[in-house]
Design an enzyme around this catalytic site. Structure first.
Site, PDB file in Angstrom:
ATOM      1  N   CYS A  11       0.864  -1.185   0.000  1.00  0.00           N
ATOM      2  CA  CYS A  11       0.000   0.000   0.000  1.00  0.00           C
ATOM      3  C   CYS A  11       0.897   1.231   0.000  1.00  0.00           C
ATOM      4  O   CYS A  11       2.055   1.149  -0.429  1.00  0.00           O
ATOM      5  CB  CYS A  11      -0.977  -0.034   1.185  1.00  0.00           C
ATOM      6  SG  CYS A  11      -0.183   0.010   2.802  1.00  0.00           S
ATOM      7  N   ASN A  14       2.355   1.359   4.414  1.00  0.00           N
ATOM      8  CA  ASN A  14       2.638   0.081   5.109  1.00  0.00           C
ATOM      9  C   ASN A  14       2.331   0.160   6.608  1.00  0.00           C
ATOM     10  O   ASN A  14       3.001  -0.480   7.429  1.00  0.00           O
ATOM     11  CB  ASN A  14       4.088  -0.388   4.876  1.00  0.00           C
ATOM     12  CG  ASN A  14       4.366  -1.825   5.335  1.00  0.00           C
ATOM     13  OD1 ASN A  14       5.465  -2.138   5.747  1.00  0.00           O
ATOM     14  ND2 ASN A  14       3.385  -2.691   5.258  1.00  0.00           N
ATOM     15  N   CYS A  16      -1.435   0.861   7.466  1.00  0.00           N
ATOM     16  CA  CYS A  16      -2.885   0.610   7.597  1.00  0.00           C
ATOM     17  C   CYS A  16      -3.327  -0.631   6.820  1.00  0.00           C
ATOM     18  O   CYS A  16      -3.685  -1.651   7.413  1.00  0.00           O
ATOM     19  CB  CYS A  16      -3.691   1.816   7.111  1.00  0.00           C
ATOM     20  SG  CYS A  16      -3.419   3.324   8.049  1.00  0.00           S
ATOM     21  N   ARG A  17      -3.319  -0.555   5.492  1.00  0.00           N
ATOM     22  CA  ARG A  17      -3.939  -1.620   4.693  1.00  0.00           C
ATOM     23  C   ARG A  17      -3.067  -2.857   4.504  1.00  0.00           C
ATOM     24  O   ARG A  17      -3.525  -3.990   4.690  1.00  0.00           O
ATOM     25  CB  ARG A  17      -4.339  -1.063   3.315  1.00  0.00           C
ATOM     26  CG  ARG A  17      -5.446  -0.037   3.386  1.00  0.00           C
ATOM     27  CD  ARG A  17      -5.588   0.730   2.084  1.00  0.00           C
ATOM     28  NE  ARG A  17      -4.431   1.576   1.822  1.00  0.00           N
ATOM     29  CZ  ARG A  17      -4.215   2.270   0.719  1.00  0.00           C
ATOM     30  NH1 ARG A  17      -5.104   2.183  -0.269  1.00  0.00           N
ATOM     31  NH2 ARG A  17      -3.156   3.028   0.589  1.00  0.00           N
ATOM     32  N   SER A  18      -1.819  -2.657   4.083  1.00  0.00           N
ATOM     33  CA  SER A  18      -1.025  -3.846   3.742  1.00  0.00           C
ATOM     34  C   SER A  18      -0.631  -4.710   4.946  1.00  0.00           C
ATOM     35  O   SER A  18      -0.584  -5.941   4.806  1.00  0.00           O
ATOM     36  CB  SER A  18       0.193  -3.486   2.872  1.00  0.00           C
ATOM     37  OG  SER A  18       1.078  -2.612   3.527  1.00  0.00           O
ATOM     38  N   ASP A 129      -7.943   4.039   0.959  1.00  0.00           N
ATOM     39  CA  ASP A 129      -7.015   4.438   2.017  1.00  0.00           C
ATOM     40  C   ASP A 129      -7.804   4.936   3.229  1.00  0.00           C
ATOM     41  O   ASP A 129      -8.526   5.930   3.137  1.00  0.00           O
ATOM     42  CB  ASP A 129      -6.129   5.564   1.452  1.00  0.00           C
ATOM     43  CG  ASP A 129      -5.069   6.023   2.421  1.00  0.00           C
ATOM     44  OD1 ASP A 129      -5.114   5.602   3.599  1.00  0.00           O
ATOM     45  OD2 ASP A 129      -4.193   6.791   1.995  1.00  0.00           O
TER      46      ASP A 129
HETATM   47  P1  4NP Z   1      -1.691   2.836   4.139  1.00  0.00           P
HETATM   48  O1  4NP Z   1      -2.288   4.203   4.732  1.00  0.00           O
HETATM   49  O2  4NP Z   1      -1.137   3.172   2.776  1.00  0.00           O
HETATM   50  O3  4NP Z   1      -2.885   1.938   4.066  1.00  0.00           O
HETATM   51  O4  4NP Z   1      -0.648   2.367   5.122  1.00  0.00           O
HETATM   52  C1  4NP Z   1      -1.551   5.382   4.839  1.00  0.00           C
HETATM   53  C2  4NP Z   1      -0.645   5.533   5.853  1.00  0.00           C
HETATM   54  C3  4NP Z   1       0.056   6.727   5.982  1.00  0.00           C
HETATM   55  C4  4NP Z   1      -0.147   7.740   5.079  1.00  0.00           C
HETATM   56  C5  4NP Z   1      -1.056   7.592   4.053  1.00  0.00           C
HETATM   57  C6  4NP Z   1      -1.758   6.400   3.931  1.00  0.00           C
HETATM   58  N1  4NP Z   1       0.562   8.974   5.233  1.00  0.00           N
HETATM   59  O5  4NP Z   1       0.282   9.916   4.456  1.00  0.00           O
HETATM   60  O6  4NP Z   1       1.403   9.086   6.128  1.00  0.00           O
END
Ligand code: 4NP
Length: 160
Positions: A11, A14, A16-18, A129
């Site tokens: 994602c 790394n 939240c989703r993955s 996201d």
């Molecule tokens: P992820 O979510 O891609 O599912 O881990 C996010 C985590 C952090 C950020 C964006 C999306 N960020 O902008 O820091």
């Protein structure tokens, strides 16, 4: 001898989703008695959260389903294509970013979009996201990821 399939869920951050996809896939494989067939990891396209634990909201939704998330954030790099058989993008933007990163056709052929395995996916194949969302967004992410990982596990069986 059966070879181990190495899969990486990717994602943006790394956190939240993955990590959720990695934990869910591992648990489903374990429940199916197939843990030994897979080596699962997760990574982010961005480097913002390298070394960080998963987001507490992902940790909580996983825990409600009996899954412990204990990885740390890592960034997916071009050389990582060598380490995996399958690289699963959590949304379309990540898919495109991975295609750009892939050094050659062999690497590009390893990239798939995770929700292509979700039998309930309709127009969009994104796992949205949830970073700026609330716990209901994380619940939705969990459900999409679980359906997709079930489908992925079944598909890998079918192609064996
Ligand atoms: P992820 O979510 O891609 O599912 O881990 C996010 C985590 C952090 C950020 C964006 C999306 N960020 O902008 O820091």
């Amino acid at each position: 001898m059966r070879t181990m399939k190495r899969v990486c869920f990717v994602c943006l951050g790394n956190i939240c989703r993955s990590p959720l996809a990695e934990g869910v896939f591992r648990e489903l494989a374990r429940q199916a008695g197939r843990a030994g067939e897979f080596d699962a990891e997760s990574a982010g396209i961005a480097n913002y959260h390298v070394g960080d634990p998963p987001d507490p909201r992902s940790v909580r939704v996983a825990a409600r389903h009996g899954i412990v998330l204990d990885g740390v954030g890592q960034q997916f790099r071009a050389k990582d294509f060598d380490r995996f058989d399958l690289v699963l993008a959590l949304d379309h933007d990540i898919f495109v970013a991975l295609e750009r990163l892939a050094p050659d056709g062999a690497a590009r052929a390893k990239i798939q979009i995770l929700r292509a395995y979700d039998p309930q996916a309709t127009a969009s194949l994104d796992v949205p996201d949830p970073y700026y969302g609330n716990s209901s967004h994380f619940d939705r992410v969990y459900d999409m990821v679980e359906r997709s990982c079930q489908g992925l596990l079944a598909a890998v069986t079918d192609s064996r």
